[in-house]
Motif scaffolding. Structure first.
Motif, PDB file in Angstrom:
ATOM      1  N   HIS A 281       0.832  -1.194   0.000  1.00  0.00           N
ATOM      2  CA  HIS A 281       0.000   0.000   0.000  1.00  0.00           C
ATOM      3  C   HIS A 281       0.869   1.246   0.000  1.00  0.00           C
ATOM      4  O   HIS A 281       1.762   1.390   0.812  1.00  0.00           O
ATOM      5  CB  HIS A 281      -0.936   0.022   1.209  1.00  0.00           C
ATOM      6  CG  HIS A 281      -2.089  -0.898   1.039  1.00  0.00           C
ATOM      7  ND1 HIS A 281      -3.107  -0.640   0.168  1.00  0.00           N
ATOM      8  CD2 HIS A 281      -2.372  -2.091   1.604  1.00  0.00           C
ATOM      9  CE1 HIS A 281      -3.970  -1.624   0.220  1.00  0.00           C
ATOM     10  NE2 HIS A 281      -3.542  -2.518   1.083  1.00  0.00           N
TER      11      HIS A 281
ATOM     12  N   CYS B 258      -3.998   1.564  -9.360  1.00  0.00           N
ATOM     13  CA  CYS B 258      -4.858   1.995  -8.267  1.00  0.00           C
ATOM     14  C   CYS B 258      -5.165   0.908  -7.240  1.00  0.00           C
ATOM     15  O   CYS B 258      -5.402   1.209  -6.065  1.00  0.00           O
ATOM     16  CB  CYS B 258      -6.191   2.508  -8.822  1.00  0.00           C
ATOM     17  SG  CYS B 258      -6.044   3.637 -10.219  1.00  0.00           S
TER      18      CYS B 258
ATOM     19  N   CYS C 233      -3.729   0.376  -3.500  1.00  0.00           N
ATOM     20  CA  CYS C 233      -4.227   1.192  -2.381  1.00  0.00           C
ATOM     21  C   CYS C 233      -5.747   1.179  -2.280  1.00  0.00           C
ATOM     22  O   CYS C 233      -6.294   1.158  -1.182  1.00  0.00           O
ATOM     23  CB  CYS C 233      -3.742   2.631  -2.532  1.00  0.00           C
ATOM     24  SG  CYS C 233      -1.948   2.787  -2.446  1.00  0.00           S
ATOM     25  N   HIS C 234      -6.421   1.236  -3.423  1.00  0.00           N
ATOM     26  CA  HIS C 234      -7.884   1.337  -3.418  1.00  0.00           C
ATOM     27  C   HIS C 234      -8.573  -0.019  -3.459  1.00  0.00           C
ATOM     28  O   HIS C 234      -9.796  -0.079  -3.388  1.00  0.00           O
ATOM     29  CB  HIS C 234      -8.351   2.210  -4.589  1.00  0.00           C
ATOM     30  CG  HIS C 234      -8.005   3.651  -4.400  1.00  0.00           C
ATOM     31  ND1 HIS C 234      -8.700   4.490  -3.571  1.00  0.00           N
ATOM     32  CD2 HIS C 234      -7.000   4.388  -4.937  1.00  0.00           C
ATOM     33  CE1 HIS C 234      -8.162   5.701  -3.594  1.00  0.00           C
ATOM     34  NE2 HIS C 234      -7.122   5.666  -4.421  1.00  0.00           N
ATOM     35  N   GLY C 235      -7.818  -1.100  -3.578  1.00  0.00           N
ATOM     36  CA  GLY C 235      -8.362  -2.447  -3.479  1.00  0.00           C
ATOM     37  C   GLY C 235      -8.728  -3.074  -4.814  1.00  0.00           C
ATOM     38  O   GLY C 235      -9.072  -2.391  -5.775  1.00  0.00           O
TER      39      GLY C 235
ATOM     40  N   ALA D 142     -11.961  -2.357  -6.899  1.00  0.00           N
ATOM     41  CA  ALA D 142     -12.319  -1.079  -6.276  1.00  0.00           C
ATOM     42  C   ALA D 142     -12.928  -1.230  -4.887  1.00  0.00           C
ATOM     43  O   ALA D 142     -13.558  -0.320  -4.379  1.00  0.00           O
ATOM     44  CB  ALA D 142     -13.232  -0.250  -7.187  1.00  0.00           C
TER      45      ALA D 142
ATOM     46  N   SER E   6     -12.104  -1.205  -1.269  1.00  0.00           N
ATOM     47  CA  SER E   6     -11.007  -0.795  -0.412  1.00  0.00           C
ATOM     48  C   SER E   6     -10.918  -1.664   0.830  1.00  0.00           C
ATOM     49  O   SER E   6     -11.920  -2.078   1.395  1.00  0.00           O
ATOM     50  CB  SER E   6     -11.190   0.664   0.024  1.00  0.00           C
ATOM     51  OG  SER E   6     -10.146   1.041   0.907  1.00  0.00           O
TER      52      SER E   6
ATOM     53  N   ALA F 277      -7.212   3.296   1.639  1.00  0.00           N
ATOM     54  CA  ALA F 277      -7.558   4.439   0.791  1.00  0.00           C
ATOM     55  C   ALA F 277      -9.069   4.411   0.551  1.00  0.00           C
ATOM     56  O   ALA F 277      -9.724   3.395   0.781  1.00  0.00           O
ATOM     57  CB  ALA F 277      -6.799   4.350  -0.529  1.00  0.00           C
ATOM     58  N   PRO F 278      -9.642   5.525   0.089  1.00  0.00           N
ATOM     59  CA  PRO F 278     -11.091   5.563  -0.129  1.00  0.00           C
ATOM     60  C   PRO F 278     -11.610   4.448  -1.040  1.00  0.00           C
ATOM     61  O   PRO F 278     -10.926   4.033  -1.982  1.00  0.00           O
ATOM     62  CB  PRO F 278     -11.311   6.935  -0.778  1.00  0.00           C
ATOM     63  CG  PRO F 278     -10.166   7.754  -0.308  1.00  0.00           C
ATOM     64  CD  PRO F 278      -9.001   6.802  -0.210  1.00  0.00           C
ATOM     65  N   ASP F 279     -12.791   3.980  -0.728  1.00  0.00           N
ATOM     66  CA  ASP F 279     -13.482   2.965  -1.523  1.00  0.00           C
ATOM     67  C   ASP F 279     -14.101   3.674  -2.723  1.00  0.00           C
ATOM     68  O   ASP F 279     -15.065   4.421  -2.581  1.00  0.00           O
ATOM     69  CB  ASP F 279     -14.556   2.293  -0.678  1.00  0.00           C
ATOM     70  CG  ASP F 279     -15.174   1.084  -1.343  1.00  0.00           C
ATOM     71  OD1 ASP F 279     -15.374   1.117  -2.581  1.00  0.00           O
ATOM     72  OD2 ASP F 279     -15.482   0.123  -0.633  1.00  0.00           O
ATOM     73  N   LEU F 280     -13.528   3.470  -3.898  1.00  0.00           N
ATOM     74  CA  LEU F 280     -13.941   4.218  -5.086  1.00  0.00           C
ATOM     75  C   LEU F 280     -15.273   3.778  -5.663  1.00  0.00           C
ATOM     76  O   LEU F 280     -15.812   4.448  -6.538  1.00  0.00           O
ATOM     77  CB  LEU F 280     -12.840   4.172  -6.143  1.00  0.00           C
ATOM     78  CG  LEU F 280     -11.534   4.832  -5.698  1.00  0.00           C
ATOM     79  CD1 LEU F 280     -10.467   4.688  -6.765  1.00  0.00           C
ATOM     80  CD2 LEU F 280     -11.748   6.292  -5.333  1.00  0.00           C
TER      81      LEU F 280
END
Length: 140
Positions: free
Chosen positions: A9, A53, A56-58, A61, A63, A67-70
């Motif tokens: 991460h 991405c 960090c964002h999973g 998407a 997360s 980091a924020p869940d996009l």
């Protein structure tokens, strides 16, 4: 096994994205996603997201809390009943998304997200947003 994932991460070296299959958007950044619903862009965006991405964002998407869940980025827009307000909300989120990806995020000198401008072109950024729209937590 969790230790290597946690170490990854934030350890992101931006990767270039091949957008040659997409129409060129020009030098002027668009205020709204021109690739919304475009299958070719979604395919490219999926790959670009995974390369740049997901650490960090999973994956997909989703997360893991770092980091924020996009999937939730435009969740407020989805609940708006008024079509004009929903459209304005989506445009505002599009602008926020592109500016954040381009400039990155830092706080108190610590880099939380590297800037991708100069590494990813406009077509790559909007293709990632097109992919994320397929992962929405609250579909429109």
């Amino acid at each position: 096994m969790a230790a290597p994932m946690a170490w990854a991460h934030g350890d992101v070296t931006p990767q270039a994205v091949d957008t040659s299959a997409l129409p060129k958007l020009g030098d002027q950044w668009r205020a709204e996603n021109p690739f919304r619903g475009n299958e070719a862009a979604i395919k490219i965006g999926t790959s670009a997201y995974n390369q740049n991405c997901a650490r960090c964002h999973g994956l997909e998407a989703i997360s893991g809390g770092v980091a924020p869940d996009l999937r939730k980025i435009d969740g407020e827009c989805a609940t708006m009943k008024d079509a004009a307000r929903r459209t304005a909300c989506v445009k505002e989120i599009d602008e926020y998304f592109s500016s954040t990806v381009r400039a990155g995020r830092s706080r108190n000198g610590a880099v939380y997200m590297p800037p991708f401008e100069g590494v990813m072109n406009q077509e790559a950024v909007w293709s990632i947003k097109a992919y994320l729209e397929t992962r929405r937590e609250k579909p429109f």
